[in-house]
Scaffold this active site. Structure first.
Site, PDB file in Angstrom:
ATOM      1  N   CYS A   1      -7.637   1.769 -11.186  1.00  0.00           N
ATOM      2  CA  CYS A   1      -6.238   1.731 -10.785  1.00  0.00           C
ATOM      3  C   CYS A   1      -6.054   1.342  -9.332  1.00  0.00           C
ATOM      4  CB  CYS A   1      -5.557   3.053 -11.070  1.00  0.00           C
ATOM      5  SG  CYS A   1      -6.518   4.416 -10.529  1.00  0.00           S
TER       6      CYS A   1
ATOM      7  N   HIS B   1       7.657   0.565 -11.535  1.00  0.00           N
ATOM      8  CA  HIS B   1       6.942   0.136 -12.749  1.00  0.00           C
ATOM      9  C   HIS B   1       6.123   1.240 -13.404  1.00  0.00           C
ATOM     10  CE1 HIS B   1       2.690  -0.541 -11.300  1.00  0.00           C
ATOM     11  NE2 HIS B   1       3.300  -0.520 -10.132  1.00  0.00           N
TER      12      HIS B   1
ATOM     13  N   ASN C   1      -3.260  10.155  -9.232  1.00  0.00           N
ATOM     14  CA  ASN C   1      -3.240   9.151 -10.300  1.00  0.00           C
ATOM     15  C   ASN C   1      -4.424   9.252 -11.248  1.00  0.00           C
ATOM     16  OD1 ASN C   1      -4.003   8.331  -7.532  1.00  0.00           O
ATOM     17  ND2 ASN C   1      -4.916   6.564  -8.545  1.00  0.00           N
TER      18      ASN C   1
ATOM     19  N   THR D   1      16.133 -10.427   1.683  1.00  0.00           N
ATOM     20  CA  THR D   1      17.158 -10.366   0.636  1.00  0.00           C
ATOM     21  C   THR D   1      16.677  -9.464  -0.499  1.00  0.00           C
ATOM     22  OG1 THR D   1      17.886 -12.566   1.227  1.00  0.00           O
ATOM     23  CG2 THR D   1      18.571 -11.766  -0.942  1.00  0.00           C
TER      24      THR D   1
ATOM     25  N   SER E   1       7.909   4.541  -7.189  1.00  0.00           N
ATOM     26  CA  SER E   1       7.727   3.153  -7.622  1.00  0.00           C
ATOM     27  C   SER E   1       8.297   2.957  -9.016  1.00  0.00           C
ATOM     28  CB  SER E   1       6.229   2.831  -7.607  1.00  0.00           C
ATOM     29  OG  SER E   1       5.981   1.581  -8.184  1.00  0.00           O
TER      30      SER E   1
ATOM     31  N   GLN F   1       3.148   8.906  -8.938  1.00  0.00           N
ATOM     32  CA  GLN F   1       2.704   9.351 -10.269  1.00  0.00           C
ATOM     33  C   GLN F   1       3.494  10.548 -10.781  1.00  0.00           C
ATOM     34  OE1 GLN F   1       0.817   7.840 -12.322  1.00  0.00           O
ATOM     35  NE2 GLN F   1      -0.143   6.314 -10.990  1.00  0.00           N
TER      36      GLN F   1
ATOM     37  N   GLY G   1       5.492   0.626  -4.450  1.00  0.00           N
ATOM     38  CA  GLY G   1       5.018   1.894  -3.904  1.00  0.00           C
ATOM     39  C   GLY G   1       4.053   1.637  -2.749  1.00  0.00           C
ATOM     40  N   THR G   2       3.241   0.612  -2.896  1.00  0.00           N
ATOM     41  CA  THR G   2       2.285   0.260  -1.839  1.00  0.00           C
ATOM     42  C   THR G   2       3.021  -0.011  -0.526  1.00  0.00           C
ATOM     43  OG1 THR G   2       0.717  -0.652  -3.418  1.00  0.00           O
ATOM     44  CG2 THR G   2       0.555  -1.472  -1.162  1.00  0.00           C
TER      45      THR G   2
HETATM   46  N1  PLP Z   1       0.435   5.567  -5.228  1.00  0.00           N
HETATM   47  C1  PLP Z   1      -0.141   5.969  -6.359  1.00  0.00           C
HETATM   48  C2  PLP Z   1      -0.529   7.400  -6.520  1.00  0.00           C
HETATM   49  C3  PLP Z   1      -0.394   5.052  -7.375  1.00  0.00           C
HETATM   50  O1  PLP Z   1      -0.984   5.462  -8.500  1.00  0.00           O
HETATM   51  C4  PLP Z   1      -0.019   3.713  -7.189  1.00  0.00           C
HETATM   52  C5  PLP Z   1      -0.315   2.694  -8.217  1.00  0.00           C
HETATM   53  O2  PLP Z   1      -1.269   2.767  -8.946  1.00  0.00           O
HETATM   54  C6  PLP Z   1       0.601   3.351  -5.985  1.00  0.00           C
HETATM   55  C7  PLP Z   1       0.813   4.312  -5.030  1.00  0.00           C
HETATM   56  C8  PLP Z   1       1.012   1.943  -5.710  1.00  0.00           C
HETATM   57  O3  PLP Z   1       2.263   1.668  -6.292  1.00  0.00           O
HETATM   58  P1  PLP Z   1       2.683   0.152  -6.588  1.00  0.00           P
HETATM   59  O4  PLP Z   1       1.878  -0.308  -7.752  1.00  0.00           O
HETATM   60  O5  PLP Z   1       4.152   0.216  -6.858  1.00  0.00           O
HETATM   61  O6  PLP Z   1       2.376  -0.634  -5.360  1.00  0.00           O
END
Ligand code: PLP
Length: 381
Positions: free
Chosen positions: A321, A199, A149, A235, A197, A177, A71-72
């Site tokens: 978090c 996980h 989050n 890849t 994301s 989230q 997600g990042t």
């Molecule tokens: N955005 C939100 C709102 C999140 O809570 C998080 C992770 O805590 C992320 C983005 C980041 O996602 P990832 O852990 O897949 O990089």
């Protein structure tokens, strides 16, 4: 190690069916999806199947899914990639965004763009009147998360999108989230880009996606072999992508149960918390069903998290978090919560694996831990 896990907004356990779907790609099916032979074709097919599963979970077309490693990465890609292809103007992000949205905006500011924050009210709702005012200046992008989050507050993304579209401004939403917890519909929301994301929904760490309206011109973060239609070279992490696809399918199936089960745990918890005189943050907002964020006066959040861990409960503190910092949560500060109160914040986030008995055990343990901590403070004073 804590035995009861109440930290599902941080990460979730891999679902057994997800692992099962991934196993062939971790063992015998090792083809590179760009190869022409059978191994390659089978890897390609697996990715395209996952792309369809992901698209179905968010009301998008499969050709709108760009796989990333997290997600990042997808948030960095959206903010940096969209603004980079436009003339330098404002990037508007809400003051409660995850740092992987606000920090890329600040990085763009160092390159000549202007990063500005849209304020939220005391319930954690983005102030749409403030957004409207900010939109009077030339703007490249508005990025507002679908659900927060920490508090779980859900934003009125349709309204935000409508305001931005009036000014022909592109909109991105971080739905990391929201996915698996509430209905997420890329097409209906009207946003141009959306981050998700794996996980957070019982999929593996190592896969995310940017859902992207094809008309949006975006610059890749990673250049190379041209995978993902040239938008994300490298890849593909086939096993993780396959797992993400399966997790999306399961999350969609499980959504009604997730909502009813976790909201009943959350409500039960909050009745108990109120008896213990907790301050519950964002309680009046439309919230994710599984999330509760609260504090007790004169009790430090990190200390409380450690004490609860010792008696068998894994919960998060306000800042946990997003970073290892012990600064009070920027979300609470943006809501106007006093810094001392914010330092006390802890978060519980449930999944369907949690039970009402666990919540009752937690409340009993919490009462005892609070008593002990208050006694220690009294002795030290
Ligand atoms: N955005 C939100 C709102 C999140 O809570 C998080 C992770 O805590 C992320 C983005 C980041 O996602 P990832 O852990 O897949 O990089």
């Amino acid at each position: 190690m804590a035995s009861v896990y109440f930290d599902h907004n941080s990460t979730t356990a891999l679902k057994p069916k997800v692992l099962e779907a991934m196993m062939p790609y971790l063992t015998k099916q090792h083809g590179n999806p760009t190869s022409q032979h059978g191994y390659g074709r089978s890897a390609r097919q697996a990715i395209e199947q996952a792309r369809l599963q992901v698209a179905n979970a968010v009301g998008a077309q499969s050709n709108q899914i760009v796989f990333t490693a997290s997600g990042t990465e997808a948030n960095n890609f959206a903010v940096t990639g969209i603004a980079s292809n436009l003339d330098q103007a404002q990037i508007l992000t809400s003051s409660i965004e995850h740092p992987c949205v606000s920090n890329p905006a600040l990085a763009m500011q160092r390159r000549g763009w202007q990063a500005k924050s849209i304020v939220v009210d005391s319930d954690c709702n983005v102030h749409t009147a403030h957004l409207q005012k900010l939109l009077e200046a030339p703007t490249d992008l508005v990025s507002v998360m679908l659900a927060n989050n920490e508090t779980g507050a859900i934003q009125d993304i349709e309204k935000i999108t409508a305001l931005a579209r009036e000014k022909k401004v592109l909109v991105h939403t971080d739905a990391v989230q929201a996915l698996g917890k509430i209905n997420v519909d890329f097409t209906a929301s009207g946003v141009h880009a959306m981050t998700i994301s794996s996980h957070k929904i019982g999929g593996p760490i190592g896969a995310g996606a940017l859902v992207l309206n094809k008309r949006v011109d975006i610059q890749p973060l990673l250049h190379g072999g041209g995978q993902e239609k040239g938008l994300r070279s490298g890849t593909e992490n086939i096993a993780a992508i396959v797992g993400f696809g399966e997790a999306c399918a399961l999350a969609t199936e499980n959504l009604p149960h997730f909502a009813t089960h976790t909201v009943s745990l959350r409500d039960h918890l909050e009745v108990g918390l109120q008896k213990l005189e907790a301050v519950i943050f964002g309680q009046k907002a439309k919230r994710l069903p599984n999330t509760s964020f609260f504090a007790f006066s004169n009790i430090d959040g990190e200390t409380l998290v450690t004490a609860l861990d010792k008696v068998g409960f894994a919960v998060a503190s306000g800042s946990a978090c997003s970073s290892a910092s012990s600064e009070p949560s920027h979300v609470l500060l943006a809501m106007g919560v006093d810094a001392d109160v914010a330092r006390g914040a802890i978060r519980l986030s449930f999944s369907t694996n949690n039970t009402v008995e666990q919540v009752d055990e937690f409340l009993t343990a919490l009462e005892k831990v609070l008593q002990d901590l208050r006694q220690l403070t009294a002795i030290a004073a």
